[in-house]
Design an enzyme around this catalytic site. Structure first.
Site, PDB file in Angstrom:
ATOM      1  N   CYS A   8       2.157   3.664  -3.437  1.00  0.00           N
ATOM      2  CA  CYS A   8       1.776   5.026  -2.535  1.00  0.00           C
ATOM      3  C   CYS A   8       3.092   4.840  -1.907  1.00  0.00           C
ATOM      4  O   CYS A   8       3.617   4.799  -3.451  1.00  0.00           O
ATOM      5  CB  CYS A   8       1.455   4.298  -0.434  1.00  0.00           C
ATOM      6  SG  CYS A   8       2.383   3.115  -0.310  1.00  0.00           S
ATOM      7  N   ARG A  14      -0.108   2.749   3.234  1.00  0.00           N
ATOM      8  CA  ARG A  14      -1.036   3.144   3.292  1.00  0.00           C
ATOM      9  C   ARG A  14      -1.497   2.088   1.772  1.00  0.00           C
ATOM     10  O   ARG A  14      -2.724   2.037   2.218  1.00  0.00           O
ATOM     11  CB  ARG A  14      -0.765   4.523   2.280  1.00  0.00           C
ATOM     12  CG  ARG A  14      -1.093   5.422   3.219  1.00  0.00           C
ATOM     13  CD  ARG A  14      -0.566   6.933   2.745  1.00  0.00           C
ATOM     14  NE  ARG A  14       1.256   6.628   1.905  1.00  0.00           N
ATOM     15  CZ  ARG A  14       1.342   7.520   1.622  1.00  0.00           C
ATOM     16  NH1 ARG A  14       0.884   9.180   1.212  1.00  0.00           N
ATOM     17  NH2 ARG A  14       2.753   8.355   1.149  1.00  0.00           N
ATOM     18  N   ASP A 114       1.190   9.672   4.736  1.00  0.00           N
ATOM     19  CA  ASP A 114       1.563   8.966   5.076  1.00  0.00           C
ATOM     20  C   ASP A 114       1.987   8.768   6.812  1.00  0.00           C
ATOM     21  O   ASP A 114       2.165  10.701   7.608  1.00  0.00           O
ATOM     22  CB  ASP A 114       3.537   9.283   4.109  1.00  0.00           C
ATOM     23  CG  ASP A 114       3.687   7.971   4.217  1.00  0.00           C
ATOM     24  OD1 ASP A 114       3.459   6.783   5.303  1.00  0.00           O
ATOM     25  OD2 ASP A 114       4.844   8.482   4.082  1.00  0.00           O
TER      26      ASP A 114
END
Length: 145
Positions: A8, A14, A114
């Protein structure tokens, strides 16, 4: 043993959730695979956000000991598969490391946005999205073993 890499941006939300959830699900499924995670714009050593820790814990994964690391040639080289949270992550990885492009995939059917800086509800939604995608990937990989 397959080595899986989740990617990520900052490696504090994440991808650590994906790492923890994947390792939990792979173990449950008896899949010979282990995941780690990294980010593309990292403050090395940062812990996961508390919201990410809490969201992952709801599924039984403890990511509290995770520390952020930057994506690298070495990590990509050691990985059998690389799962990105967004198409942009995948495109940037393939452009920067073209020799590993064949290993790079989007984790889910769509981008996983996000949740950084948002509330616990948003983190919980993100964890649910990641969990569903991880379960699908574990099932796919189980059929290949």
């Amino acid at each position: 043993m397959k080595n899986i890499l989740f990617v990520c941006t900052g490696n504090t939300c994440r991808s650590p959730m994906a790492e923890g959830l994947f390792n939990l699900e792979a173990e449950k499924a008896g899949l010979p695979a282990r995941a780690i995670s990294c980010g593309m714009a990292v403050y090395s050593g940062d812990p996961p956000t508390q919201q990410a820790v809490d969201a992952a814990k709801k599924y039984g994964a403890d990511i509290s000991g995770h520390r952020a690391i930057m994506v690298s040639d070495a990590l990509l080289g050691l990985s059998d598969r690389v799962f990105c949270m967004t198409g942009e992550h995948a495109q940037r990885l393939k452009a920067r490391f073209p020799e590993y492009a064949h290993k790079v995939f989007l984790l889910g059917m769509q981008d996983i946005d996000d949740p950084f800086g948002q509330g616990q509800d948003r983190y919980d939604e993100t964890a649910a999205q990641i969990y569903g995608a991880v379960k699908d990937r574990v099932a796919q990989m189980g059929g290949e073993v």
